[in-house]
Design an enzyme around this catalytic site. Structure first.
Site, PDB file in Angstrom:
ATOM      1  N   ASP A  10       0.876  -1.179   0.000  1.00 18.72           N
ATOM      2  CA  ASP A  10       0.000   0.000   0.000  1.00 18.72           C
ATOM      3  C   ASP A  10       0.910   1.225   0.000  1.00 18.72           C
ATOM      4  OD1 ASP A  10      -2.394   1.561   0.285  1.00 18.72           O
ATOM      5  OD2 ASP A  10      -1.922   1.826   2.393  1.00 18.72           O
ATOM      6  N   SER A  11       0.298   2.394  -0.189  1.00 17.67           N
ATOM      7  CA  SER A  11       1.075   3.624  -0.122  1.00 17.67           C
ATOM      8  C   SER A  11       1.612   3.871   1.288  1.00 17.67           C
ATOM      9  CB  SER A  11       0.190   4.804  -0.516  1.00 17.67           C
ATOM     10  OG  SER A  11      -0.906   4.885   0.372  1.00 17.67           O
ATOM     11  N   TYR A  42      -0.894   8.417  -2.345  1.00 19.07           N
ATOM     12  CA  TYR A  42      -0.965   8.110  -3.773  1.00 19.07           C
ATOM     13  C   TYR A  42      -2.173   8.792  -4.427  1.00 19.07           C
ATOM     14  CZ  TYR A  42       2.423   4.160  -3.828  1.00 19.07           C
ATOM     15  OH  TYR A  42       3.550   3.377  -3.793  1.00 19.07           O
ATOM     16  N   GLY A  43      -3.166   9.082  -3.586  1.00 15.62           N
ATOM     17  CA  GLY A  43      -4.490   9.443  -4.080  1.00 15.62           C
ATOM     18  C   GLY A  43      -4.561  10.648  -4.990  1.00 15.62           C
ATOM     19  N   CYS A  73      -4.241  -1.462  -2.012  1.00 16.05           N
ATOM     20  CA  CYS A  73      -4.413  -0.016  -2.162  1.00 16.05           C
ATOM     21  C   CYS A  73      -5.411   0.177  -3.301  1.00 16.05           C
ATOM     22  CB  CYS A  73      -3.065   0.597  -2.525  1.00 16.05           C
ATOM     23  SG  CYS A  73      -3.155   2.318  -3.019  1.00 16.05           S
ATOM     24  N   ASN A  74      -6.482   0.885  -3.023  1.00 15.76           N
ATOM     25  CA  ASN A  74      -7.490   1.093  -4.069  1.00 15.76           C
ATOM     26  C   ASN A  74      -6.963   1.954  -5.201  1.00 15.76           C
ATOM     27  OD1 ASN A  74     -10.537   0.289  -3.139  1.00 15.76           O
ATOM     28  ND2 ASN A  74      -9.180   0.625  -1.405  1.00 15.76           N
ATOM     29  N   THR A  75      -6.134   2.934  -4.861  1.00 19.06           N
ATOM     30  CA  THR A  75      -5.634   3.837  -5.895  1.00 19.06           C
ATOM     31  C   THR A  75      -4.765   3.062  -6.888  1.00 19.06           C
ATOM     32  OG1 THR A  75      -5.627   5.536  -4.173  1.00 19.06           O
ATOM     33  CG2 THR A  75      -4.554   6.088  -6.247  1.00 19.06           C
ATOM     34  N   GLU A 153      -3.047   9.586   8.284  1.00 15.47           N
ATOM     35  CA  GLU A 153      -1.596   9.351   8.417  1.00 15.47           C
ATOM     36  C   GLU A 153      -0.984  10.287   9.470  1.00 15.47           C
ATOM     37  OE1 GLU A 153       0.821   7.306   6.524  1.00 15.47           O
ATOM     38  OE2 GLU A 153      -0.737   6.166   5.511  1.00 15.47           O
ATOM     39  N   CYS A 185     -11.011   2.877  -0.019  1.00 13.77           N
ATOM     40  CA  CYS A 185      -9.631   3.236   0.305  1.00 13.77           C
ATOM     41  C   CYS A 185      -9.285   2.435   1.549  1.00 13.77           C
ATOM     42  CB  CYS A 185      -9.518   4.738   0.586  1.00 13.77           C
ATOM     43  SG  CYS A 185      -7.882   5.214   1.203  1.00 13.77           S
ATOM     44  N   THR A 186      -8.141   1.766   1.512  1.00  7.66           N
ATOM     45  CA  THR A 186      -7.823   0.865   2.626  1.00  7.66           C
ATOM     46  C   THR A 186      -7.465   1.622   3.910  1.00  7.66           C
ATOM     47  OG1 THR A 186      -5.579   0.651   1.728  1.00  7.66           O
ATOM     48  CG2 THR A 186      -7.148  -1.096   1.192  1.00  7.66           C
ATOM     49  N   HIS A 187      -7.320   2.934   3.826  1.00  5.23           N
ATOM     50  CA  HIS A 187      -7.140   3.719   5.049  1.00  5.23           C
ATOM     51  C   HIS A 187      -8.455   3.930   5.807  1.00  5.23           C
ATOM     52  CE1 HIS A 187      -3.226   4.816   3.411  1.00  5.23           C
ATOM     53  NE2 HIS A 187      -2.945   5.494   4.513  1.00  5.23           N
TER      54      HIS A 187
END
Ligand code: DGL
Length: 266
Positions: A10-11, A42-43, A73-75, A153, A185-187
């Site tokens: 992931d980012s 990344y978004g 990561c979805n992006t 983050e 979004c995995t966040h």
């Protein structure tokens, strides 16, 4: 049988929510997780940049002999999955298709589904295209929430400021009487509590980890890919060591992160 580790990236921290559920589902598997903390988020980067980053990380993981790659990561899944699937000779899985299949099967009567994600994911229309691809007639409403990731983050996901930002992005969506919200979004699972508070009791917040692990299980059975090692291990690699990484990382992961290595040549 194949005892090589599973690569996942992931980012930054978000993919740890996916890793946690894969570890639970596959206790005998080893994992190598890469968080690209030097280049998060990344978004809001261009498709070509995300493709370059994703290929570079895929190469790092294949050099560590992983048997398959999970794009947690979805992006990256939205912008780079096809390229990666063509580029690498091992299987590469993303997080968008599992969530879409899950929603289509679980909520056949829902006409409208909301998807929230980064600007890159939402502008790519990866979710609505995936729904179309499987023949769905649902109305997909996609909304970018670009400030969520930096707030998360920064470790501010429980502060009052997050409610203002949720209101700013989702107030219009709340009025539409939608019941299913894909957290694209995995966040975002870290914001589940605040989102649920804002969207109300009827809102179902859908994440992809469960659907992904079921798809992966089926695939690994078909391909006879499970590890026959008794002991498994997870290693973490990050491309920068932000001050709060370990503290925040354990919040995402649900337990302390051990075995974290910093890679400097990215
Ligand atoms: N967690 C990632 C996603 O699922 C990336 C977020 C970001 O770096 O902007 O899209």
């Amino acid at each position: 049988m194949n005892s090589a580790p599973i690569g996942i990236f992931d980012s930054g921290l978000g993919g740890l929510t996916i890793l946690r559920s894969l570890e639970k589902k596959f206790p005998n598997e080893s994992f190598i997780y890469l968080g690209d903390t030097a280049r998060v988020p990344y978004g809001n980067k261009s498709a070509q940049t995300i493709i370059n980053y994703s290929k570079q990380i895929g190469e790092f993981l294949t050099n560590h002999n992983v048997k398959l790659i999970i794009v947690a990561c979805n992006t990256s899944s939205a912008l780079a999955l096809n390229v990666m699937q063509n580029y690498f000779s091992i299987p590469v899985f993303g997080v968008i298709e599992p969530a879409v299949l899950y929603v289509e099967n679980k909520f056949p009567k829902s006409n409208s589904i909301a998807v929230i994600g980064t600007r890159g994911t939402i502008e790519s229309k990866a979710y609505s295209n995936q729904f179309k691809k499987i023949g769905s007639t649902k109305n997909i409403i996609e909304k970018a929430c670009p400030l969520f990731v930096p707030i998360i983050e920064e470790g501010l996901s429980s502060e009052l400021i997050i409610n203002e930002i949720i209101n700013y992005y989702l107030n219009d969506l709340r009025k539409l009487n939608i019941n299913q919200f894909i957290l694209g979004c995995t966040h975002y699972p870290i914001l589940k509590f605040a989102l649920k508070n804002f969207l109300g009791d009827n809102a179902e917040l859908i994440t992809s980890e469960l659907a992904l692990s079921n798809i992966l299980e089926k695939f690994m059975i078909e391909q006879n890919m499970f590890s026959n090692k008794k002991q498994s291990e997870t290693s973490f690699y990050i491309t920068d060591m932000p001050q709060k990484f370990l503290e925040l990382g354990s919040r995402f992961f649900g337990s302390n992160l051990c075995n974290v290595k910093y890679i400097s040549n990215f």
